[in-house]
Scaffold this active site. Structure first.
Site, PDB file in Angstrom:
ATOM      1  N   HIS A 147       0.829  -1.207   0.000  1.00  0.00           N
ATOM      2  CA  HIS A 147       0.000   0.000   0.000  1.00  0.00           C
ATOM      3  C   HIS A 147       0.863   1.256   0.000  1.00  0.00           C
ATOM      4  O   HIS A 147       1.884   1.328   0.686  1.00  0.00           O
ATOM      5  CB  HIS A 147      -0.888   0.044   1.240  1.00  0.00           C
ATOM      6  CG  HIS A 147      -2.063  -0.868   1.188  1.00  0.00           C
ATOM      7  ND1 HIS A 147      -1.982  -2.215   1.475  1.00  0.00           N
ATOM      8  CD2 HIS A 147      -3.374  -0.624   0.895  1.00  0.00           C
ATOM      9  CE1 HIS A 147      -3.192  -2.761   1.367  1.00  0.00           C
ATOM     10  NE2 HIS A 147      -4.050  -1.826   1.012  1.00  0.00           N
ATOM     11  N   ASN A 178       8.220  -4.936   3.236  1.00  0.00           N
ATOM     12  CA  ASN A 178       6.833  -4.528   3.386  1.00  0.00           C
ATOM     13  C   ASN A 178       6.291  -4.845   4.773  1.00  0.00           C
ATOM     14  O   ASN A 178       5.609  -4.021   5.391  1.00  0.00           O
ATOM     15  CB  ASN A 178       5.976  -5.209   2.320  1.00  0.00           C
ATOM     16  CG  ASN A 178       4.485  -4.995   2.522  1.00  0.00           C
ATOM     17  OD1 ASN A 178       3.772  -5.881   2.970  1.00  0.00           O
ATOM     18  ND2 ASN A 178       4.010  -3.807   2.198  1.00  0.00           N
TER      19      ASN A 178
END
Length: 302
Positions: A147, A178
């Site tokens: 994201h 991430n």
């Protein structure tokens, strides 16, 4: 096979990651020769020039909610602007990812009834089918759908959280990065809402050059799937922090490499001067910020 020289960005055990990135971006090639007057433009001289309508940030609005004032400090660029319930973005059709995503975080936006279990990654059908990423592009790639505007930043509305799952708000990220360093940086952004009036976050990908065995600099990156979704070499976050007393703004800017990062390395190691990101991305932050405040403090080290 000759071993490729690593960029300063991969020297994660060093003491000056930010300085390494800045020095790397400061390297210039030899001065280009000036064109003589009357030099033909080749094919470009045969391409018709079409007028492109200008878009002002003041003309753009977002849905009511936690990010209603997301455009307060302007936009880093004005190409392919998209508005969502919880953020505003600029989309790059060539890379199939956003150039940047801006969101505003407040205690109110971080709390609410929304639930991530009802959200699924989905194609952004507002983008031409030639230029958008699909879930199939990521399948089996070894990369996470990372994201840009984090889902946990927008619990105030189920729709707002669902909007963060458009693949136009996603870029391929190394899973370790991430789930660890990047996740920690997102948590840091949320924690700052306890100490600042508003926290504006601008996030995006970078494609930085690396020095190869021949001593020259090249920009190289992998692409995923049938749609050739670009894998960034790095990611940035620019934080615009409004002081509670209303007496100015603090600016923090981070660059993280898209690769595993040792968990013991503090996030402060990845602070860089804002000029580093502006130069690497082609975006502008400081001029827009200075239009709204006369007191700006840049935090580049702790």
């Amino acid at each position: 096979m000759m071993r490729l020289l690593q960029t300063g960005a991969t020297l994660l055990v060093g003491a000056g990651f930010g300085a390494s990135v800045s020095r790397l971006l400061g390297v210039r090639g030899r001065k280009e020769e000036e064109e003589e007057p009357g030099t033909p433009l080749g094919l470009l001289s045969k391409v018709p020039v079409l007028p492109v309508p200008r878009v002002q940030a003041s003309e753009l609005t977002v849905s009511p909610g936690g990010s209603g004032a997301v455009m307060k400090y302007g936009f880093p660029s004005l190409a392919n602007i998209k508005t969502r319930e919880s953020y505003v973005s600029s989309y790059d059709s060539r890379t199939r990812t956003a150039s940047w995503v801006i969101e505003r975080l407040t205690p109110a936006s971080l709390n609410g009834p929304s639930d991530r279990k009802y959200c699924n990654f989905k194609e952004d059908e507002s983008i031409h089918i030639f230029h958008r990423a699909t879930n199939a592009d990521f399948k089996g790639s070894g990369f996470d759908r990372g994201h840009m505007a984090a889902a946990a930043n927008h619990k105030w509305s189920q729709k707002a959280m669902e909007d963060t799952f458009y693949l136009s708000n996603v870029a391929p990220q190394n899973p370790h990065m991430n789930q660890n360093a990047w996740n920690n940086l997102e948590k840091l952004c949320r924690s700052l809402t306890r100490h600042y009036l508003n926290v504006y976050v601008c996030t995006g990908p970078l494609y930085l050059p690396s020095q190869q065995a021949d001593g020259k600099l090249y920009v190289k990156y992998q692409v995923l799937g049938r749609n050739h979704v670009a894998v960034p070499t790095h990611f940035f976050k620019v934080l615009i922090l409004e002081k509670v007393d209303g007496k100015g703004v603090e600016l923090r800017s981070y660059v993280l490499p898209n690769e595993p990062i040792e968990e013991k390395i503090p996030l402060e190691r990845f602070l860089v001067p804002i000029e580093t990101i502006e130069r690497a991305s082609g975006l502008h932050f400081v001029p827009n910020i200075m239009k709204r405040t006369s007191s700006l403090q840049a935090i580049t080290a702790r």
